[in-house]
Design an enzyme around this catalytic site. Structure first.
Site, PDB file in Angstrom:
ATOM      1  N   LYS A  22       0.698  -1.115   0.007  1.00 53.80           N
ATOM      2  CA  LYS A  22      -0.138  -0.015  -0.058  1.00 53.80           C
ATOM      3  C   LYS A  22       0.706   1.118   0.196  1.00 53.80           C
ATOM      4  O   LYS A  22       0.506   2.399  -0.344  1.00 53.80           O
ATOM      5  CB  LYS A  22      -0.993  -0.063   1.315  1.00 53.80           C
ATOM      6  CG  LYS A  22      -1.845  -1.165   1.159  1.00 53.80           C
ATOM      7  CD  LYS A  22      -3.269  -0.485   0.838  1.00 53.80           C
ATOM      8  CE  LYS A  22      -4.373  -1.491   0.483  1.00 53.80           C
ATOM      9  NZ  LYS A  22      -4.616  -2.837   1.608  1.00 53.80           N
ATOM     10  N   GLU A  54     -10.037   6.872   1.953  1.00 50.31           N
ATOM     11  CA  GLU A  54     -11.024   5.925   2.697  1.00 50.31           C
ATOM     12  C   GLU A  54     -10.117   4.758   3.274  1.00 50.31           C
ATOM     13  O   GLU A  54      -9.136   4.462   2.669  1.00 50.31           O
ATOM     14  CB  GLU A  54     -11.925   5.539   1.447  1.00 50.31           C
ATOM     15  CG  GLU A  54     -11.391   4.228   0.624  1.00 50.31           C
ATOM     16  CD  GLU A  54     -10.478   4.593  -0.176  1.00 50.31           C
ATOM     17  OE1 GLU A  54     -10.407   6.000  -0.495  1.00 50.31           O
ATOM     18  OE2 GLU A  54      -9.696   3.822  -0.762  1.00 50.31           O
ATOM     19  N   SER A  80       1.748  -9.576  -0.515  1.00 43.92           N
ATOM     20  CA  SER A  80       1.297  -8.147  -0.605  1.00 43.92           C
ATOM     21  C   SER A  80       1.559  -7.546   0.874  1.00 43.92           C
ATOM     22  O   SER A  80       1.808  -6.393   1.011  1.00 43.92           O
ATOM     23  CB  SER A  80      -0.123  -7.992  -0.967  1.00 43.92           C
ATOM     24  OG  SER A  80      -0.978  -8.815  -0.398  1.00 43.92           O
TER      25      SER A  80
HETATM   26  C1  LIG Z   1      -5.409  -3.681   0.935  1.00 46.59           C
HETATM   27  C2  LIG Z   1      -4.659  -5.015   0.875  1.00 46.59           C
HETATM   28  C3  LIG Z   1      -4.753  -5.937  -0.180  1.00 46.59           C
HETATM   29  C4  LIG Z   1      -6.015  -5.832  -1.310  1.00 46.59           C
HETATM   30  O1  LIG Z   1      -5.940  -4.755  -1.969  1.00 46.59           O
HETATM   31  P1  LIG Z   1      -5.408  -4.795  -3.469  1.00 46.59           P
HETATM   32  O2  LIG Z   1      -5.716  -3.465  -3.924  1.00 46.59           O
HETATM   33  O3  LIG Z   1      -6.464  -5.851  -4.058  1.00 46.59           O
HETATM   34  O4  LIG Z   1      -4.091  -5.293  -3.550  1.00 46.59           O
HETATM   35  C5  LIG Z   1      -4.027  -7.026  -0.563  1.00 46.59           C
HETATM   36  N1  LIG Z   1      -3.129  -7.243   0.630  1.00 46.59           N
HETATM   37  C6  LIG Z   1      -2.595  -6.351   1.510  1.00 46.59           C
HETATM   38  C7  LIG Z   1      -1.577  -6.828   2.561  1.00 46.59           C
HETATM   39  C8  LIG Z   1      -3.509  -5.266   1.837  1.00 46.59           C
HETATM   40  O5  LIG Z   1      -3.181  -4.579   2.568  1.00 46.59           O
END
Ligand SMILES: *Cc1c(COP(=O)(O)O)cnc(C)c1O
Length: 395
Positions: free
Chosen positions: A86, A108, A375
């Site tokens: 993020k 948001e 992620s």
């Molecule tokens: C917010 C988040 C996501 C989902 O958001 P995308 O826009 O689909 O990437 C996935 N993994 C983590 C660790 C997040 O914080």
């Protein structure tokens, strides 16, 4: 004439006139700065010295041996400052706001991850920050509310609708339209009216660019398959984008099947959604019989969105990417699996990608490469997983 901000039929700018002024101003600014050498140099320097990029490329030896198929690599976005991908997008947008002369950032947030990333950068840049969050989510994610406040942001509860993420987005749009002179709306995923889906993808595409170079250095070739979880779709677009022209690379998005796609408790937009227009974009959304946005459910708050970014809708429609649905139980098992095999506790969102990889890797050959986008890190989820497993950790 080519329509602006379209991915095939998806995307576009479906906003009321009151919001259109703000959208047009942003579009102009993004066109002006997206290829500006000074802007890009400053962003690169923030990626490096604030987010700690490049993120690592990790060979998952034990997982590879255990699954007995493809060689598995993991792109470690969990190692970034604030613990997920993020930060890449929040850095890009808040920097753009600075170039535009805006003094106030609004955002948001659902689970709080994007709110925390935005509040972090606003602290660094001395910007005023207000984060809209559904009242329901504020109660579920009290720690992240406090974290944002600690970083100097104001968190404003939203009581309308289901008091969750989609309502927080509506409220942020309203604020943006009213305070366009001073305010920049920092959106958290590849969604909303153009230019957001393109801009957020551009700020996240560093993931795939790095991954490609890192695999070239380690293996001298492209991966055969790339897997990422999909909420709005920003980490997936980030790792997919640079591989889209490489037709030999299979792209797989893992969406949240919650308690199962045959129940009404999931967030599997591609599996069960239909075309529609919401939050300023044409895309695919979970809807009820009247076309109203349906409630969503997932163990993972970050995947709990009733739509998907328009570029994913396009990649799906054209067959360039495949999407699979992963249940809560499969995600929790993958969360435990990666913790035990590799000593990496993944975000429960990312665990959806790990779960998909566990199914795909054994169907591949040992001379093939499977790349997982991790992620985020899972510290934030440990308590919830314990609760899911019925483990008492409250003493
Ligand atoms: C917010 C988040 C996501 C989902 O958001 P995308 O826009 O689909 O990437 C996935 N993994 C983590 C660790 C997040 O914080």
């Amino acid at each position: 004439m080519e329509k602006i901000g379209r991915f095939g039929d998806f995307g576009g700018q479906y906003v009321p006139e009151t919001v259109m002024n703000a959208v047009s101003e942003l579009q102009e600014a993004y066109e002006r700065y997206r290829n500006d050498p000074q802007f890009l140099a400053e962003l690169r320097e923030l990626y490096r010295n604030y987010a700690f990029r490049p993120s690592l490329m990790y060979y998952a030896r034990k997982m590879t041996e255990d699954l007995g198929g493809a060689k598995i690599y993991i792109k470690r976005e969990d190692m970034n400052h604030t613990g997920s991908h993020k930060i890449n997008n929040a850095l890009g947008q808040v920097l753009l706001a600075k170039y535009m002369g805006k003094k106030r950032i609004i955002a948001e947030t659902g689970a709080g991850q994007h709110g925390v990333a935005t509040a972090t950068i606003c602290a660094y840049f001395d910007m005023e920050c207000e984060v809209y969050m559904g009242r329901e989510d504020m109660e579920r994610q009290a720690l992240n509310v406090y974290r944002m406040e600690l970083l100097g942001a104001k968190v404003t509860g939203v009581d309308s609708g289901t008091a969750t993420l989609k309502d927080a987005i509506n409220e942020a749009m309203r604020d943006w339209a009213t305070n366009i002179e001073t305010t920049f709306y920092c959106i958290g995923s590849v969604m909303g009216p153009h230019p957001y889906p393109t801009m957020v993808r551009d700020f996240q595409k560093i993931i795939g660019e790095e991954a490609k170079a890192q695999l070239m250095e380690k293996e001298g070739k492209l991966p055969d398959c790339v897997v990422a979880c999909v909420g709005g779709g920003s980490n997936a677009m980030g790792i997919f984008y640079d591989f889209i022209p490489d037709k030999s690379v299979r792209l797989v998005g893992a969406e949240a099947a919650g308690r199962g796609i045959d129940t009404d408790q999931h967030a599997a937009t591609i599996s069960r959604g239909e075309k529609g227009i919401f939050h300023g974009m044409k895309s695919v959304f979970l809807q009820n019989e009247e076309g109203q946005i349906a409630p969503v459910f997932s163990i993972s708050a970050g995947l709990d969105y009733p739509g998907i970014g328009p570029e994913h809708a396009y990649l799906h429609e054209t067959g360039r990417a495949d999407y699979v649905a992963i249940t809560d139980e499969e995600a929790v098992q993958a969360f435990e699996y990666l913790s035990k095999t590799e000593g990496i506790i993944p975000a429960v969102e990312s665990a959806h990608a790990v779960a998909a990889a566990r199914k795909i890797a054994p169907t591949m050959r040992p001379d093939q490469i499977l790349l997982i986008n991790l992620s985020g890190r899972g510290d934030k989820d440990v308590q919830q997983i314990a609760r899911y497993r019925g483990v008492n950790i409250d003493g």
